[in-house]
Structure formats: structure tokens, C-alpha cells
Design a protein around this motif. Structure first.
Motif, short mmCIF file in Angstrom:
data_model
loop_
_atom_site.label_atom_id
_atom_site.label_comp_id
_atom_site.label_asym_id
_atom_site.label_seq_id
_atom_site.Cartn_x
_atom_site.Cartn_y
_atom_site.Cartn_z
N UNK A 160 -0.59 13.52 -2.69
CA UNK A 160 -0.69 12.06 -2.10
C UNK A 160 0.69 11.70 -1.63
N UNK A 161 1.67 12.37 -1.25
CA UNK A 161 3.07 11.86 -0.78
C UNK A 161 2.66 11.37 0.64
N UNK A 162 2.87 10.16 0.71
CA UNK A 162 2.75 9.60 2.12
C UNK A 162 4.18 8.98 2.70
N UNK A 163 4.40 9.84 4.02
CA UNK A 163 5.82 9.45 4.64
C UNK A 163 5.56 8.82 5.83
N UNK A 164 6.61 8.29 6.57
CA UNK A 164 6.59 7.58 7.68
C UNK A 164 5.20 6.69 7.93
N UNK A 165 5.22 5.58 7.41
CA UNK A 165 4.00 4.64 7.41
C UNK A 165 3.76 4.21 8.78
N UNK A 166 2.28 4.37 9.17
CA UNK A 166 1.73 3.67 10.28
C UNK A 166 0.62 3.22 10.04
N UNK A 167 0.74 1.99 9.46
CA UNK A 167 -0.57 0.90 9.20
C UNK A 167 -0.37 -0.44 9.90
N UNK A 168 -1.43 -0.82 10.76
CA UNK A 168 -1.35 -1.99 11.43
C UNK A 168 -2.38 -2.82 11.47
N UNK A 169 -2.33 -4.08 11.58
CA UNK A 169 -3.39 -4.94 11.73
C UNK A 169 -4.38 -4.57 13.09
N UNK A 170 -5.58 -4.68 12.93
CA UNK A 170 -6.65 -4.24 14.21
C UNK A 170 -6.51 -5.37 15.24
N UNK A 171 -6.51 -4.88 16.45
CA UNK A 171 -6.45 -6.02 17.44
C UNK A 171 -7.96 -6.53 17.64
N UNK A 172 -8.68 -5.81 16.89
CA UNK A 172 -10.14 -6.31 16.89
C UNK A 172 -10.61 -6.58 15.74
N UNK A 173 -10.02 -7.25 14.88
CA UNK A 173 -10.26 -7.71 13.64
C UNK A 173 -11.29 -8.58 13.75
N UNK A 174 -11.44 -9.64 14.45
CA UNK A 174 -12.34 -10.75 14.52
C UNK A 174 -13.74 -9.96 14.94
N UNK A 175 -13.72 -9.18 15.98
CA UNK A 175 -14.83 -8.37 16.48
C UNK A 175 -15.49 -7.58 15.09
N UNK A 176 -14.50 -7.09 14.20
CA UNK A 176 -14.72 -6.23 13.26
C UNK A 176 -15.76 -6.88 12.20
N UNK A 209 0.88 -1.24 -0.03
CA UNK A 209 0.06 0.06 -0.02
C UNK A 209 0.91 1.20 0.02
N UNK A 210 1.98 1.19 0.64
CA UNK A 210 2.94 2.33 0.79
C UNK A 210 3.50 2.36 -0.56
N UNK A 211 3.84 1.30 -1.25
CA UNK A 211 4.44 1.63 -2.58
C UNK A 211 3.42 2.17 -3.48
N UNK A 212 2.22 1.49 -3.21
CA UNK A 212 1.13 2.05 -4.35
C UNK A 212 1.23 3.95 -4.19
N UNK A 213 1.12 4.20 -3.01
CA UNK A 213 1.10 5.81 -2.81
C UNK A 213 2.44 6.43 -3.27
N UNK A 214 3.54 5.62 -3.13
CA UNK A 214 4.60 6.21 -3.63
C UNK A 214 4.59 6.44 -5.27
#
Length: 359
Positions: free
Chosen positions: A184-200, A170-175
Motif C-alpha cells: 500500500x505504498x503511495x507516492x506522488x499524491x494526486x488527489x483533487x476536488x471534483x469539478x463536478x461535486x455539486x453534480x455528484x 489520506x496520504x498520511x494514512x497510507x504512509x
């Protein structure tokens, strides 16, 4: 007492100032969305992006625990008849103070982006009511893309089970997108799996953005072909595109710019779903004719997604959907949850300006 009054005064002044400022989209775009916010968001991502676990999710958990404890204490007081008028007035004042703190911090950290001019202004798009013919033309191009990507998107699909591949992709796609559009310049990535994925899965969300920590969370338990576009959508929120149609469009622009066939497939898969919703309402025959042109693999994926959603459907999800729809309406998105689908209008405008090869 003096400190409390001062704190109240500061919060009230800030809240009123924020509300007045939000009424001027040009000013919000220039001074906040393109000025203050990028600095805030980068700082948040620098502070928390390197951590493997979601700080925002932990923060939400602590808030819930605190609320439950407060509720239990209040119930005990009621049962023991230890409440009076003074107690309830103090409780009301504390609640009001907390609401003000949340309102001010939410808007300063991110929420004012709901009132910006946005991506249409940046790209010079004329978003307006479109005809059925416009919609069909765009959908035909989407069908062409899906046919071209169907086989290639399956070659390395299982690699997306490794979350790092997903987030780096995803970061590479924005690059790639930023090479053409610097907004749409995106620096310092901060994307993480939700701790509540199953709840989602039970509450009906595939991802969300935490404005208090600047982290983008992705539900990594949904079907793999959904996750790339969801990740790009959430990064769109990080870049300040608060409205769901704008985040969807940012997600489209980035995912369609990706060199990874699965990212491109993922976004066209979702765009077809959004577009079909409107076309079927106008002309079900035309929608079914386009369905017939889809490759077998896409149809298999649609069935898989439908079965996945059906598996987790429950009454609570409907309540959450309603509440979230009201939240969207309160934040300058009168269409509620249908705001997601409104990306179709942006897609048509983009098609009209740049031609079918841009889709």
C-alpha cells in the motif's frame, strides 16, 4: 488507406491480446498489477498530481462538448437529408474505431486490474461465506470503535473543510499503513476536488478515479464525516485495486491506520452501514439492538447523511445507478453496486485471521 488499415489491425490485435491476458489472474497480478501498472500510475501522478485542477475532469468536459457537437451535426444532416448508406457506414466505422481506442487505453492504463488476484491474495485472506454470528462479532467491534471515536472525531472536524488537510490526511494514512504492508505504498499524491461535486450530489457519487489521468477526484460537498473514507477509497483505486470491494478494503486498512480520529471514525461509520445492510436482512432485531448501542453523535450523523441524500434524490440518479451497476457487472463484479457492501466479507476474513484488535 494503408495507415487506417494498419491502425485497425494494431488495435484489434491489442484488444484480443488484452482479453486473452485478462483470463489469467496470476499473470495479471504478476506482470501487470505488480509490474507495469505501478510504473504507469506513478508516471501519471508525477505528470498531473502537482496541478491544482483536475486534468481528467477537463478532459471529460471536452469529450462531452465534442459529442454534443457531433450529435448536432448529425441531426442537421438528417434534417437536410444529407445522409446515405455510405455516410452511416463511415459513422459506424468511426464509432467502432473510437470504442477500440477507449477499450485498449482503458485496460492498459488501469482496467486490467479488474482481473488481478488482488488484496486477499496479498494479505493471505480466506474470503468466504460468513455466518450471522461472524457478522455480529465484527459489528460489535465496529460499535466499540465508534463509541471510542465519537467525541474525538468532532474536535477538529471543521479542519476538513480545507481540502489540503483532507488530502494530506489520506496520504498520511497510507504512509502509516505502508509501514506494515508495503503493498500500500503511495507516492506522488494526486488527489483533487471534483469539478463536478455539486453534480455528484444529484448523480449519487462521492468520488471517482480517472484512469486516463491517474487522478483521484473527491466530491467535497458531501458531509465532512464521509469525505476521509471516500478519499482513502479513491487512493485505493490509484494503487490498482479496481474492484469496489477491494478499494473499500484498502480504504478501510488505510483510514483505520490513520492517527486522525476523524479518518478512523469515517471508515467505521461506513463499515457499520455496509454491515447493517446484511444483518438487517437476516435479523432486524439484532440490527436494532446494535443500533441502540451507538453513541448519540453517530445517530445524528446518520440522520444528517440520510437527509442529505434525500435532498438530492431524483429520477436521473436511479438511471445512473442502474447504468453504473451494469458497468460493474461487465467488469468482473457480478454484484453490481452491492459490490461496495461486499467489503464486509473481507472484513470478516480479516477479523478471523488477525483477531478483534485488528479491526
Amino acid at each position: 488507406m494503408w495507415r487506417k488499415k494498419t491502425a485497425w489491425l494494431i488495435l484489434l490485435v491489442l484488444a484480443i491480446s488484452i482479453k486473452i491476458f485478462s483470463l489469467f489472474p496470476d499473470a495479471v497480478e504478476r506482470y501487470y498489477a505488480s509490474g507495469i501498472y505501478p510504473v504507469i500510475s506513478r508516471l501519471q501522478r508525477i505528470l498531473f498530481g502537482w496541478l491544482p485542477i483536475s486534468v481528467g475532469d477537463i478532459f471529460y468536459a471536452l469529450i462531452i462538448v465534442w459529442l454534443i457537437r457531433r450529435l448536432i451535426k448529425t441531426i442537421r444532416r438528417i434534417v437536410k437529408k444529407q445522409t446515405n448508406k455510405k455516410y452511416w457506414l463511415q459513422a459506424l466505422a468511426q464509432t467502432g474505431f473510437i470504442v477500440l481506442v477507449i477499450y485498449v487505453s482503458f485496460n492498459l492504463l488501469w482496467g486490467l486490474n479488474y482481473n488481478r488476484r488482488g488484496v486477499a491474495y496479498q494479505l493471505g485472506l480466506k474470503v468466504e461465506r460468513y455466518s450471522k454470528e461472524d457478522l455480529v462479532q465484527v459489528m460489535q467491534q465496529v460499535v466499540v470503535r465508534l463509541n471510542a471515536l465519537d467525541s474525538a472525531s468532532r474536535v477538529n472536524r471543521e479542519a476538513m473543510q480545507r481540502k489540503r488537510n483532507l488530502f494530506n490526511g489520506a496520504t498520511a494514512a497510507y504512509d502509516q499503513l505502508a509501514l506494515k504492508e508495503k503493498h500500500f505504498t503511495y507516492s506522488f499524491s494526486s488527489v483533487k476536488p471534483s469539478l463536478y461535486s455539486y453534480l455528484g450530489n444529484y448523480l449519487g457519487y462521492t468520488g471517482y478515479y480517472n484512469p486516463f489521468s491517474g487522478e483521484a477526484q473527491v466530491n467535497t460537498t458531501v458531509p465532512l464525516f464521509v469525505q476521509p473514507f471516500t478519499t482513502c477509497h479513491e487512493i485505493g483505486h490509484q494503487l490498482g485495486y479496481a474492484k469496489e470491494n477491494e478499494a473499500n478494503f484498502a480504504g478501510y486498512l488505510s483510514a483505520s491506520s490513520s492517527r486522525d480520529p476523524l479518518f478512523r471514525y469515517s471508515v467505521y461509520f461506513d463499515l457499520y452501514s455496509y454491515s447493517r445492510y446484511y444483518l438487517y436482512a437476516q435479523d432486524s432485531v439484532a440490527a436494532k439492538q446494535l443500533d441502540a448501542q451507538l453513541p448519540p453523535g453517530v445517530k445524528v450523523d446518520y440522520h444528517a447523511l440520510r437527509d442529505f441524500i434525500k435532498k438530492y434524490r431524483n429520477p436521473i440518479e436511479e438511471i445512473i445507478d442502474h447504468l453504473y451497476g451494469q458497468y460493474l457487472k461487465a467488469n468482473n463484479q457480478p454484484g453490481g453496486k452491492l459490490t461496495y457492501n461486499e467489503v464486509v466479507a473481507w472484513l470478516v476474513a480479516y477479523y478471523k485471521k488477525f483477531g478483534k484488535e485488528a479491526i
